[in-house]
Scaffold this active site. Structure first.
Site, PDB file in Angstrom:
ATOM      1  N   ARG A 198       0.819  -1.412  -0.013  1.00 41.59           N
ATOM      2  CA  ARG A 198      -0.112  -0.098  -0.118  1.00 41.59           C
ATOM      3  C   ARG A 198       0.728   1.275  -0.045  1.00 41.59           C
ATOM      4  NH1 ARG A 198      -5.446  -1.264   1.802  1.00 41.59           N
ATOM      5  NH2 ARG A 198      -5.921  -3.255   0.838  1.00 41.59           N
ATOM      6  N   HIS A 257      -0.789  -4.529   5.320  1.00 41.68           N
ATOM      7  CA  HIS A 257      -0.618  -3.187   6.216  1.00 41.68           C
ATOM      8  C   HIS A 257       0.466  -3.876   7.251  1.00 41.68           C
ATOM      9  CE1 HIS A 257      -4.671  -0.706   5.097  1.00 41.68           C
ATOM     10  NE2 HIS A 257      -3.183  -0.279   4.410  1.00 41.68           N
ATOM     11  N   CYS A 277      -7.102  -1.328  13.130  1.00 38.84           N
ATOM     12  CA  CYS A 277      -7.546  -0.643  12.037  1.00 38.84           C
ATOM     13  C   CYS A 277      -8.660   0.471  12.417  1.00 38.84           C
ATOM     14  CB  CYS A 277      -8.035  -1.639  10.937  1.00 38.84           C
ATOM     15  SG  CYS A 277      -7.165  -2.901  10.451  1.00 38.84           S
TER      16      CYS A 277
HETATM   17  N1  ARG Z   1     -10.811  -3.257   3.629  1.00 35.85           N
HETATM   18  C1  ARG Z   1      -9.705  -2.223   4.224  1.00 35.85           C
HETATM   19  C2  ARG Z   1      -8.545  -2.257   3.038  1.00 35.85           C
HETATM   20  O1  ARG Z   1      -8.260  -3.264   2.527  1.00 35.85           O
HETATM   21  C3  ARG Z   1      -9.251  -2.958   5.579  1.00 35.85           C
HETATM   22  C4  ARG Z   1      -8.310  -2.064   6.011  1.00 35.85           C
HETATM   23  C5  ARG Z   1      -7.950  -2.506   7.344  1.00 35.85           C
HETATM   24  N2  ARG Z   1      -6.757  -1.599   8.189  1.00 35.85           N
HETATM   25  C6  ARG Z   1      -5.578  -2.100   8.420  1.00 35.85           C
HETATM   26  N3  ARG Z   1      -4.941  -1.231   8.685  1.00 35.85           N
HETATM   27  N4  ARG Z   1      -5.380  -3.143   8.099  1.00 35.85           N
HETATM   28  O2  ARG Z   1      -8.065  -1.152   2.884  1.00 35.85           O
END
Ligand code: ARG
Length: 266
Positions: free
Chosen positions: A128, A157, A251
């Site tokens: 990401r 993440h 999250c």
């Molecule tokens: N569906 C969200 C995404 O893929 C979930 C995010 C969860 N946040 C995290 N910090 N893992 O972006």
């Protein structure tokens, strides 16, 4: 935190998501409320941002910014599905007196990929957050930022692969990182708690700790035992509905470090 009013699995931007998976909205609401209650029970103040229709991932508010010493760095999402969330949260920062709300140039998914450990910030990349955003964070916060590269799409993440227990202690899943990152983690945290996949498939590392009480996935019993053995107090919360979207406790929690609500007592 952001109420899960519009939470859904509407698209697929990580390996946990299967669009069309039915979400039990009533259960999700109760689970999220139990997280709020756990924080309040531990003496934390919880502030809410209004959820927005059409933004089913906004409940995962941590991804929309990073706050350190009362300074806010806004987020910039990789996926267009989540892009508008960042503006809503940036506006909340501006309206609530955060010291400087920096609009980022490179993609960064906030607390999803930035973790503060004492005076250092660990920054994830690979899925990401753009590595160039790590330098932006260093500039915004004036703290050393250490880059960690994620390699397993289940742990997209940083906050799914590493949890901060206190200012000197972390827990992590070694297989989620490339070799260089594991070497860095080993040398900086020789006493780290090493997690196993039996726990991380419940997003056990997606935890919130105040240095003693560790709010964490109720299903992660082995990690809880490891933490108890080291003197921490695990506080279990079940967030199973949110796993359908690849999200958990951390999250759902954007930590407002060093911020005082306008008008509050110093
Ligand atoms: N569906 C969200 C995404 O893929 C979930 C995010 C969860 N946040 C995290 N910090 N893992 O972006």
């Amino acid at each position: 935190m952001c109420p899960p009013t519009y939470f859904d699995v509407a698209y697929r931007i990580n390996d946990w998501m299967d669009p069309g998976t039915p979400v039990d909205h009533e259960l999700a609401g109760r689970q999220w409320q139990s997280l709020v209650d756990a924080f309040r029970g531990l003496g934390h103040r919880v502030h809410l941002i209004d959820p927005v229709a059409g933004l089913p991932d906004m409940v995962f508010v941590t991804d929309s910014g990073t706050v350190v010493d009362g300074v806010a760095l806004g987020a910039r999402y990789r996926s267009e599905h989540r892009a508008p969330e960042a503006d809503h949260v940036l506006r909340w920062f501006e309206a609530n007196g955060l010291r400087r709300a920096v609009r980022p140039r490179y993609i960064n998914e906030g607390g999803g990929d930035f973790l503060v450990v004492g005076e250092m910030i660990f920054a994830g990349t690979g899925f990401r957050t753009d590595e160039r955003a790590h330098a932006e964070a260093e500039w915004a916060f004036g703290k050393r930022v250490v880059t960690l590269r994620l390699v397993d799409p289940h742990y997209y993440h940083l906050n799914t692969a590493m949890g901060v227990l206190d200012d000197r202690t972390v827990a992590y899943l070694p297989s989620a990182f490339d070799e260089r990152s594991v070497t860095v983690l080993r040398s900086l945290f020789p006493d780290a708690v090493i997690a196993t996949e039996a726990d991380t498939r419940w997003l056990a590392l997606n935890l919130v700790s105040d240095g003693h009480n560790v709010v964490m996935a109720a299903q992660a019993t082995a990690l809880a035992a490891q933490l108890r053995a080291r003197g921490y107090n695990p506080v279990p919360v079940d967030m199973s509905e949110f796993l359908k979207s690849g999200g958990g406790i951390r999250c759902c929690t954007l930590e407002l470090r060093g911020w005082r609500p306008p008008g509050s007592q110093p």
